[in-house]
Design a protein around this motif. Structure first.
Motif, short mmCIF file in Angstrom:
data_model
loop_
_atom_site.label_atom_id
_atom_site.label_comp_id
_atom_site.label_asym_id
_atom_site.label_seq_id
_atom_site.Cartn_x
_atom_site.Cartn_y
_atom_site.Cartn_z
N UNK A 177 36.29 34.22 40.90
CA UNK A 177 35.52 35.16 41.72
C UNK A 177 34.77 36.12 40.78
N UNK A 178 33.45 36.13 40.86
CA UNK A 178 32.66 36.97 39.95
C UNK A 178 32.39 38.36 40.47
N UNK A 179 32.47 38.56 41.80
CA UNK A 179 32.01 39.84 42.36
C UNK A 179 33.10 40.65 43.05
N UNK A 180 34.34 40.19 43.04
CA UNK A 180 35.44 40.99 43.57
C UNK A 180 35.62 40.95 45.06
N UNK A 181 34.98 40.00 45.75
CA UNK A 181 35.17 39.92 47.20
C UNK A 181 36.36 39.05 47.58
N UNK A 182 37.09 38.53 46.59
CA UNK A 182 38.28 37.74 46.86
C UNK A 182 38.01 36.27 47.07
N UNK A 183 36.74 35.86 46.99
CA UNK A 183 36.37 34.46 47.20
C UNK A 183 35.66 33.96 45.95
N UNK A 184 36.07 32.83 45.43
CA UNK A 184 35.43 32.26 44.27
C UNK A 184 33.98 31.90 44.55
N UNK A 187 47.20 37.95 33.28
CA UNK A 187 47.82 39.14 33.82
C UNK A 187 49.17 38.89 34.47
N UNK A 188 49.81 39.98 34.87
CA UNK A 188 51.17 39.90 35.42
C UNK A 188 51.21 40.19 36.91
N UNK A 189 50.08 40.54 37.51
CA UNK A 189 50.04 40.83 38.93
C UNK A 189 48.85 40.12 39.57
N UNK A 190 49.02 39.78 40.85
CA UNK A 190 47.92 39.18 41.60
C UNK A 190 46.72 40.13 41.62
N UNK A 191 45.50 39.59 41.52
CA UNK A 191 45.10 38.19 41.62
C UNK A 191 45.05 37.44 40.29
N UNK A 192 45.73 37.94 39.27
CA UNK A 192 45.88 37.22 38.00
C UNK A 192 44.54 36.80 37.39
N UNK A 193 43.60 37.73 37.34
CA UNK A 193 42.33 37.45 36.69
C UNK A 193 41.41 36.55 37.49
N UNK A 194 41.76 36.26 38.74
CA UNK A 194 40.89 35.43 39.57
C UNK A 194 39.54 36.10 39.77
N UNK A 195 39.54 37.43 39.86
CA UNK A 195 38.31 38.19 40.02
C UNK A 195 38.41 39.50 39.28
N UNK A 196 37.41 40.36 39.43
CA UNK A 196 37.43 41.66 38.75
C UNK A 196 38.62 42.51 39.19
N UNK A 197 38.98 43.46 38.34
CA UNK A 197 40.07 44.38 38.67
C UNK A 197 39.78 45.06 40.00
N UNK A 198 40.81 45.14 40.83
CA UNK A 198 40.67 45.78 42.13
C UNK A 198 40.35 44.81 43.25
N UNK A 199 39.93 43.61 42.90
CA UNK A 199 39.66 42.61 43.91
C UNK A 199 40.93 41.87 44.28
N UNK A 200 40.91 41.20 45.39
CA UNK A 200 42.06 40.42 45.82
C UNK A 200 41.75 38.94 45.76
N UNK A 201 42.41 38.19 46.63
CA UNK A 201 42.14 36.76 46.75
C UNK A 201 42.27 36.37 48.21
#
Length: 559
Positions: A34-41, A430-444
């Motif tokens: 995910x590049x923009x932090x919206x939780x979707x790749x 990283x040690x917490x979700x979302x584990x680098x899936x997106x920018x800090x503060x974003x989810x999945x």
């Protein structure tokens, strides 16, 4: 087991092409990066991670749909085949991704969904708005209903996602949808449909894609008159039995037309069939030399984890493709089935689908998955990997109902509805979700388990014995060893009970051996040469090696 040499090919295979021995990595875009932090790749996220795939050692990537879509079925309901859905980016992003992959010597295969569109496709919206008699209704399957007032569906076909395969519209007519009501089936007897998809092929080929994965490739043509099935049937993913809506001979004319288009373009552009058929011989019909290039080997994906079943399926798969001179394909996981780290241990019979996934012993599941992957990557032909399997990701079996998005989940019958468990976004760091899936503060978009911190790319990279490094090593050996390039050079060799063993040869001389312990006990085997790779820890002496249960070993055989 007997020492058995596979017979010479019935059809002479053409000269080696990139796709005949390729390792192709499936990316499920919403769950990769995910590049923009919206939780979707998205496509820019994929672009940023292409160096990882180059270093992994794959030859190509296959992208699940990223076209404009209401997302009723995760993008397999397409409203515009020539645009990119805003959640994934833009057409310009797609061009950058294709160019970026090519710079890294990676080819790009995109999903094509020709069996059905979205109900928000312009054609279907006009068909509804214009009513009975609209020429746009002829591009789909609209029919009057049965019963005194047309209140019954036109036939007894069930939807794969549950319920009838027909939905009635306000003016009283019914339309066919083998999947969700939001996915009306095209009428491939209509010339406008055929012409439209020829232009769609050219649009993406002109942008530089290297091929297409054809969704529901066996479903485009229906039996004339749409006759009843005639019996109650529970259809899972796509079914493999005889039916009036799947694997009709008319599909092959379509693919012969497509092959001519693909052959017009340089660089060996290919098409891969998602074709479920009653037999491997019927699957082989899709990859005759004037049709598509590859077909997924779903029979192998569902094979039980034991020596007789595996040996028979490997033999049968190679033999079926040999008749038409096509490479065999191998895969263990994808976006529609339970991840093989769970599935192979969960059922014991290798069942692909048809039951709810359950938790398994994660250590035992990973051990068997690693062994199965090493076996698959040693076989002749092309291999497909599903994102995250190189990390040893398990199926997520405890997603709460409120987060699930599989359209079949809330239906009473049909496909299981538990595909979300294999679609959870993969962990990068990283040690917490979302584990680098997106920018800090974003989810999945689907929650990731707490245990995935130890399975992230960062946690495994450079760690001897990790699943990621096992895959990297296997792909490096596969790419660098000439014996693993031919698509039909496998010979079974004698082995102890519960052990599968075969060799690959160059000019008739065995130079590679794969040995797999499928028994539940440690087994001692002789050393045939230099140890190249092992899916698990080994014990032994100078002359013998003790293979633990569910362990695969590769050897280089010396003169």
């Amino acid at each position: 087991m007997t020492d058995q040499l596979i017979a010479p090919p019935a059809v002479e295979a053409p000269p080696a092409s990139w796709w005949r021995n390729a390792v192709i990595y499936q990316i499920y875009p919403r769950s990769f990066a995910d590049s923009n932090g919206d939780g979707i790749g998205d496509l820019p996220g994929i672009l940023s991670r292409l160096p990882y795939l180059r270093d992994l050692g794959v030859d190509a990537v296959w992208l699940s749909p990223f076209y404009s879509s209401p997302q009723a079925d995760a993008g397999y309901d397409v409203s515009d085949y020539r645009t990119v859905d805003p959640i994934f980016g833009t057409v310009a992003d797609a061009e950058k991704l294709i160019a970026g992959a090519h710079e890294l010597d990676l080819r790009v295969i995109v999903d094509l969904v020709p069996n059905h569109s979205s109900d928000q496709h312009e054609w279907f919206k006009r068909a509804i708005a214009e009513g009975p008699g609209s020429p746009f209704r002829d591009r789909y399957h609209f029919r009057p209903g049965k019963g005194e007032n047309g209140e019954l569906p036109p036939n007894d076909w069930p939807s794969i996602f549950g319920g009838p395969a027909w939905t009635r519209v306000e003016d009283g007519e019914w339309y066919l949808h083998l999947f969700a009501p939001e996915q009306p089936d095209f009428n491939w007897e209509h010339p406008a449909v055929r012409d439209e998809f020829k232009t769609i092929l050219r649009f993406w080929l002109d942008l530089g894609v290297d091929g297409f994965r054809v969704d529901v490739a066996h479903g485009l043509v229906k039996e004339d008159g749409l006759p009843d099935v005639g019996h109650a049937a529970e259809w899972h993913l796509l079914g493999v039995g005889e039916s009036p809506c799947f694997d009709r001979d008319g599909v092959h004319e379509i693919y012969r037309e497509w092959r001519k288009i693909l052959d017009e373009y340089p660089g060996e552009r290919i098409a891969v069939a998602e074709a479920w058929a009653p037999t491997l011989a019927r699957v082989a019909d899709y990859v005759r030399d004037d049709e598509l290039h590859q077909a997924f080997n779903f029979s192998y994906l569902g094979t039980a984890w034991n020596v007789p079943a595996q040996q028979q399926m490997i033999d049968d798969s190679l033999a079926a493709m040999r008749v038409v001179g096509a490479p065999t394909t191998w895969t263990l996981s994808n976006h529609d089935v339970v991840r093989h780290s769970n599935r192979l241990l969960q059922t014991g019979d290798g069942e692909v689908a048809g039951r709810r996934p359950t938790a398994v012993d994660p250590v035992a599941g990973l051990r068997r998955a690693r062994a199965a992957s090493a076996l698959m990557l040693a076989l002749p032909g092309s291999a497909y990997l599903y994102q995250g399997e190189e990390l040893g990701l398990p199926e997520v079996v405890d997603l709460p109902p409120e987060v699930r998005q599989d359209p079949a989940f809330h239906r009473a019958t049909g496909q299981d509805g538990y595909r979300d468990g294999c679609r959870v976004p993969i962990p990068w760091s990283g040690t917490e979700a979302p584990y680098g899936f997106g920018p800090d503060g974003g989810g999945s978009w689907l929650p990731q388990p707490d245990s995935w911190a130890q399975l992230s790319v960062a946690a495994q990279e450079g760690v001897p014995g990790s699943t990621l490094e096992l895959y990297r090593a296997a792909l490096a050996v596969r790419r660098g060893m000439p014996a693993l390039a031919p698509t039909d050079n496998l010979r079974w060799v004698p082995a102890p009970d519960g052990v599968l063993a075969f060799e690959r040869a160059v000019e008739g001389r065995p130079v590679f051996r794969c040995t797999v312990n499928m028994s539940g006990q440690p087994v001692a085997v002789g050393r045939p040469g230099e140890l190249l790779l092992s899916s698990g820890a080994l014990d032994g002496t100078a002359d013998n090696v003790v293979l633990p249960p569910d362990t695969t070993v590769w050897w280089s055989i010396q003169d």
